[in-house]
Design an enzyme around this catalytic site. Structure first.
Site: not given
Ligand SMILES: [Fe+2]
Lengths: 247, 189
Positions: A162, A152, A167, A165, A113
């Site tokens: 995770r 990640y 959000h 995905h 991110y």
């Protein structure tokens, strides 16, 4: 243009707390100290929840729904498997929800991110921010282009990962329809291992957050496509009950 | 045929990186959106008494949430909800300070609506919050407090958690406690 929203007399169907994730789910460690311990107070409909903020298409820039290019230097593009994510926003009565603001955010193709508190060693992509938004059309459809986010690791357990995905933040017409959720990808073996997913006990509910490969919507020689529909709370005069349409 | 054929998409946590999508400029992602949605609620033409609302969200160990996102939604000074995206929209969004957890809204004092006392709706999301939390901030000096239909559902000992403290002229402090003896009342509506 301002968009007028009708007041609807029927109340929203109650939010199904058994279908939603448990607030307190110790396997997801962050939920332990951040979940209310007292029961929610059930409250009747009121104008505050029946209304909601209105967003117009005039707030959108031409690249807001193009995550491949909206942070890229001129002539550059984000790196990663190119894809289209599209679908429709419906209410629980299967009526399209037009004018819904959808905001999305995601990791880059390496699972990293663009955020000050992010600690993963995977590199940033200088041409990718992971941020996009759009407003649904009159038939509730939305569409954006992006690169597939990578899975990640995260500091929950010693080996927590995770699933890939995206959000989603969604505004319907009523503030009580407000929703933040995550979209997963069909076939990802990390989905059933993830404590955030597992806070949802019903496998049908998890399936509803899983986007399907959509070969009919691809851009050939350009991008794969995934279909992800979003359901917001609907209105009815008989909560939890059945009634004929048209009354 | 039933009218309720679909189920609401289940919620998932906003996670720690919610700022990327909801307040990208705050997250240092500039040049994508001109400004962060909900960052400014007031315009020069907004009518009503200017107020500042500040607070912090605390976890079960009284640690401030430094990664929460707070949204508020309210009526205008006359008690009406905006049905346009012009003028006073009634909606604000503020990320908690990433060091202190403090958040702040510059808005107007709402008028009373729906037969109840004037209030501001709060919606809190963060890492560890699996379904966004909905509460209300009421004002301490409102005559309709005793007859408010929502407040009357709350047990006496917990009602104070929904009433803001005036700390200065036009400045209200509304701290939110997710757990503990002062746990804020959260609603299901
Ligand atoms: Fe994430």
């Amino acid at each position: 243009m301002p968009r007028w929203r009708p007041r609807v007399a029927d109340p929203l169907y109650p939010r199904d707390r058994n279908w939603n994730p448990a607030a307190h789910f110790p396997e997801y460690k962050s939920s332990i100290l951040r979940s209310p311990q007292k029961p929610l107070v059930k409250a009747p409909p009121s104008p505050s929840e029946d209304h909601g903020p209105v967003f117009g298409h005039d707030m959108l820039g031409p690249l807001d729904n193009d995550l491949i290019r909206n942070f890229a230097a001129p002539g550059e593009m984000a790196i990663g498997p190119r894809m289209i994510v599209h679908g429709r926003v419906w209410d629980e009565n299967a009526r399209p929800v037009p004018g819904a603001l959808i905001e999305v955010w995601q990791a880059n193709a390496g699972g990293r991110y663009r955020h000050a508190k992010e600690g993963y060693l995977a590199p940033l992509d200088p041409n990718f921010s992971g941020c996009g938004r759009m407003i649904t059309d009159d038939d509730g459809t939305y569409r954006f282009t992006t690169v597939q986010p990578g899975p990640y690791p995260w500091p929950n357990g010693p080996n927590s990962w995770r699933p890939a995905h995206i959000h989603f933040s969604v505004f319907g017409h009523s503030f009580a329809q407000r929703l933040i959720t995550q979209m997963y990808f069909e076939g990802d073996p990390l989905i059933p291992l993830c404590p955030i997913v597992r806070a949802i006990s019903d496998s049908a509910a998890i399936a509803q957050l899983t986007a399907r490969l959509d070969m009919d919507a691809t851009a050939p020689m350009d991008a794969l496509a995934y279909r992800f529909d979003i359901i917001l709370r609907g209105r009815g005069s008989t909560p939890f009950g059945n009634r004929m349409e048209g009354n | 045929m039933t009218t309720k054929r679909l189920k609401e998409s289940p919620s998932q946590t906003a996670g720690p990186y919610v700022h990327i999508g909801c307040t990208p400029n705050f997250a240092g992602i500039t040049g994508v959106y001109a400004s962060d949605p909900g960052a400014t609620m007031l315009t020069d033409s907004t009518e009503g008494e200017r107020i500042t609302v500040t607070g912090t969200v605390y976890d079960g160990e009284d640690a401030p949430l430094t990664d929460a996102l707070i949204e508020i939604w309210q009526a205008d000074a006359a008690g009406h909800f905006s049905t346009t995206n012009t003028g006073f929209t009634g909606w604000g969004r503020c990320p908690a300070d990433q060091d202190t957890g403090a958040w702040r809204f510059e808005t107007i004092r709402p008028g009373a609506t729906g037969g109840g006392a004037a209030h501001i709706t709060f919606w809190i999301v963060a890492r560890g919050i699996n379904v966004g939390l909905h509460t209300r901030m009421y004002f301490p000096d409102e005559p309709k407090l005793p007859s408010d239909p929502w407040l009357s559902l709350v047990e006496d000992t917990r009602r104070d958690t929904l009433i803001t403290k005036q700390v200065a002229d036009g400045h209200f402090q509304f701290n939110i406690h997710l757990q503990g003896p002062n746990e804020t009342v959260f609603f299901d509506a």
